[in-house]
Scaffold this motif. Structure first.
Motif, PDB file in Angstrom:
ATOM      1  N   LYS A 281       0.818  -1.216   0.000  1.00  0.00           N
ATOM      2  CA  LYS A 281       0.000   0.000   0.000  1.00  0.00           C
ATOM      3  C   LYS A 281       0.849   1.262   0.000  1.00  0.00           C
ATOM      4  O   LYS A 281       0.377   2.329  -0.389  1.00  0.00           O
ATOM      5  N   GLN A 282       2.075   1.153   0.504  1.00  0.00           N
ATOM      6  CA  GLN A 282       3.017   2.267   0.445  1.00  0.00           C
ATOM      7  C   GLN A 282       4.324   1.769  -0.153  1.00  0.00           C
ATOM      8  O   GLN A 282       4.503   0.570  -0.380  1.00  0.00           O
ATOM      9  N   HIS A 283       5.242   2.684  -0.384  1.00  0.00           N
ATOM     10  CA  HIS A 283       6.507   2.329  -1.023  1.00  0.00           C
ATOM     11  C   HIS A 283       7.598   2.191   0.030  1.00  0.00           C
ATOM     12  O   HIS A 283       7.655   2.957   0.993  1.00  0.00           O
ATOM     13  N   HIS A 284       8.471   1.211  -0.186  1.00  0.00           N
ATOM     14  CA  HIS A 284       9.553   0.945   0.754  1.00  0.00           C
ATOM     15  C   HIS A 284      10.872   0.808   0.003  1.00  0.00           C
ATOM     16  O   HIS A 284      10.904   0.268  -1.103  1.00  0.00           O
ATOM     17  N   PHE A 285      11.937   1.289   0.610  1.00  0.00           N
ATOM     18  CA  PHE A 285      13.273   1.103   0.050  1.00  0.00           C
ATOM     19  C   PHE A 285      14.288   1.254   1.170  1.00  0.00           C
ATOM     20  O   PHE A 285      13.983   1.775   2.252  1.00  0.00           O
ATOM     21  N   PHE A 286      15.486   0.764   0.927  1.00  0.00           N
ATOM     22  CA  PHE A 286      16.549   0.889   1.924  1.00  0.00           C
ATOM     23  C   PHE A 286      17.641   1.826   1.440  1.00  0.00           C
ATOM     24  O   PHE A 286      18.040   2.744   2.123  1.00  0.00           O
ATOM     25  N   GLY A 287      18.124   1.571   0.220  1.00  0.00           N
ATOM     26  CA  GLY A 287      19.219   2.384  -0.287  1.00  0.00           C
ATOM     27  C   GLY A 287      20.414   1.538  -0.650  1.00  0.00           C
ATOM     28  O   GLY A 287      20.266   0.539  -1.360  1.00  0.00           O
TER      29      GLY A 287
ATOM     30  N   THR B  12       4.665  -0.285 -10.756  1.00  0.00           N
ATOM     31  CA  THR B  12       3.863   0.745 -10.097  1.00  0.00           C
ATOM     32  C   THR B  12       4.297   0.964  -8.657  1.00  0.00           C
ATOM     33  O   THR B  12       3.649   1.710  -7.928  1.00  0.00           O
ATOM     34  N   ALA B  13       5.384   0.317  -8.240  1.00  0.00           N
ATOM     35  CA  ALA B  13       5.773   0.398  -6.841  1.00  0.00           C
ATOM     36  C   ALA B  13       7.287   0.303  -6.691  1.00  0.00           C
ATOM     37  O   ALA B  13       7.970  -0.355  -7.477  1.00  0.00           O
ATOM     38  N   ARG B  14       7.799   0.990  -5.686  1.00  0.00           N
ATOM     39  CA  ARG B  14       9.193   0.873  -5.249  1.00  0.00           C
ATOM     40  C   ARG B  14       9.148   0.083  -3.948  1.00  0.00           C
ATOM     41  O   ARG B  14       8.650   0.576  -2.927  1.00  0.00           O
ATOM     42  N   GLN B  15       9.642  -1.158  -3.996  1.00  0.00           N
ATOM     43  CA  GLN B  15       9.498  -2.043  -2.850  1.00  0.00           C
ATOM     44  C   GLN B  15      10.787  -2.801  -2.567  1.00  0.00           C
ATOM     45  O   GLN B  15      11.711  -2.828  -3.379  1.00  0.00           O
ATOM     46  N   MET B  16      10.802  -3.457  -1.393  1.00  0.00           N
ATOM     47  CA  MET B  16      11.913  -4.299  -0.975  1.00  0.00           C
ATOM     48  C   MET B  16      11.487  -5.762  -1.068  1.00  0.00           C
ATOM     49  O   MET B  16      10.337  -6.099  -0.766  1.00  0.00           O
TER      50      MET B  16
END
Length: 421
Positions: free
Chosen positions: A14-20, A407-411
């Motif tokens: 539902k939201q976007h997640h990333f670490f780097g 459609t998403a930036r995810q881990m």
């Protein structure tokens, strides 16, 4: 047809997640918690007001996300330098933030330590780049200088573009004590420009990136970079340098100074492709300690560019890794439990826009493909999403950032225990 290991997405989507970045493990030392930034958008131009949540997934609670704070000191490539304090009592994490008052050595930029058990957060006076494995100190840089020289890894500020000294004597790599917040300058840009100087440095702006500390916390590596044209990364010049944690015993391991026809006044930086720089034959990038003495890096040596393993000693020992097999730049790390396994990736193929994730077997000198992941070609240098693969502590899983669902930036977590044992 190649069969890849299963890929598990973290979070409900539902939201976007990333670490780097690739250089730190997202997992805590128990392999229970996985660090993550959470944002409401897949892509946005970074401003000083843009907020990211900071937190972690609990793998023993259905991967539930726990927010511990927010920050406006972040970028798409490195996040907010979120990382674990591995040698602290109990799970503690550190990340960069802003104070909002414009004070300090690097005005308004701070770092925060959060203790998961107590729920307490403590603010430190400098933003950090990397924390020593013994959790006693951190190394710090000016992210405003980085935003000028290499926007992808800097933090935006109001009032720019700023003018900064080319090679000042009062700024460079700073060391901050994590218990007291006290800091001092280890090496300045003036020091670096006079260390084995090159004529190409005279009119150039200088900066440092890829600062890393070895497992024993007693040796530091970094890339010293300089250029006369910050808007064109093919004009960046590079050196790989190591030093002691007090700034002494500095050693030059590699220098890729070379002629720069791109400095001609009629050269058009817009003609350079998004990933051309990463494929330059002069690029030195992504160095990381394999152990306390050896450094893996992509770069040129003795007239050819490869994955190279450098011995941090005066013997000048440099070994080619994966000759004829590992032929392009990637984000490489050795397994934390078995140096037989080297994890890495590629940049997007210009036709398919896919990146390859793989293991390299140092014993058998073969690669094991782990997956192919689509990268949106609409994402450019500053907002792209590299895979940046990271190991768990047991060497059985890896975590990546990806936009392959489009459609998403995810881990995502990939179990590789069937390969690495």
């Amino acid at each position: 047809m190649v069969s890849f290991p299963s890929c598990h997405r973290l979070g409900d989507g539902k939201q976007h997640h990333f670490f780097g970045y690739y250089n730190k493990s997202t997992w805590d030392r128990s392999d229970r918690y996985i660090l993550a930034n959470r944002v409401s958008m897949m892509d946005a131009r970074l401003t000083p007001e843009l907020v990211s949540e900071v937190g972690y997934f609990d793998t023993q609670d259905s991967d539930r996300y726990h927010a511990v704070g927010t920050t406006t000191a972040w970028n798409w490539q490195m996040g907010c330098q979120l990382q674990w304090l591995d040698d602290a009592p109990g799970p503690q994490l550190i990340y960069n933030c802003r104070s909002g008052d414009g004070t300090g050595i690097y005005p308004g930029l701070r770092s925060a330590i959060h203790d998961i058990a107590s729920g307490r957060t403590r603010i430190l006076p400098l933003p950090i780049y990397v924390v020593a494995p013994n959790s006693s100190y951190a190394l710090c840089l000016d992210y405003r200088r980085l935003y000028i020289t290499h926007e992808t890894i800097g933090y935006s500020e109001h009032g720019g573009p700023f003018t900064v000294p080319l090679a000042p004597g009062d700024d460079g790599i700073r060391r901050m004590d994590l218990a007291t917040g006290e800091s001092h300058l280890l090496v300045s840009y003036a020091d670096l420009s006079s260390f084995h100087p090159r004529p190409s440095m005279d009119k150039a702006i200088h900066w440092v990136s890829h600062v890393e500390i070895n497992p024993a916390s007693n040796r530091i590596l970094f890339l010293h970079r300089w250029t006369e044209r910050v808007e064109d990364e093919t004009c960046f010049l590079h050196r790989l340098i190591t030093m002691d944690p007090d700034g002494g015993n500095m050693r030059l391991l590699e220098c890729s100074d070379h002629p720069l026809p791109q400095l001609a006044e009629n050269f058009d930086p817009a003609a350079v492709g998004t990933f051309d720089y990463e494929k330059s034959e002069y690029q030195i990038s992504h160095p990381l300690w394999r152990d306390n003495e050896y450094i893996i890096v992509w770069g040129p040596h003795a007239g050819s560019i490869h994955y190279h393993l450098y011995h941090d000693a005066d013997d000048g020992d440099v070994q080619v890794v994966g000759d004829g097999i590992l032929t392009e730049n990637g984000h490489m790390t050795f397994s934390p439990v078995n140096p037989r396994w080297l994890l890495s990736d590629t940049y997007p193929d210009p036709q398919t826009h896919e990146r390859v994730l793989f293991l390299y077997d140092m014993d058998r000198k073969t690669t094991v493909p782990l997956g192919r992941f689509y990268a949106d070609p609409g994402l450019k240098k500053e907002n792209r999403c590299d895979l940046h693969p990271r190991w768990n502590r047991a060497g059985t899983k890896i975590c990546i950032d990806s936009v392959h669902e489009k459609t998403a930036r995810q881990m995502y977590v990939i179990d590789i225990s069937g390969i690495t044992g």
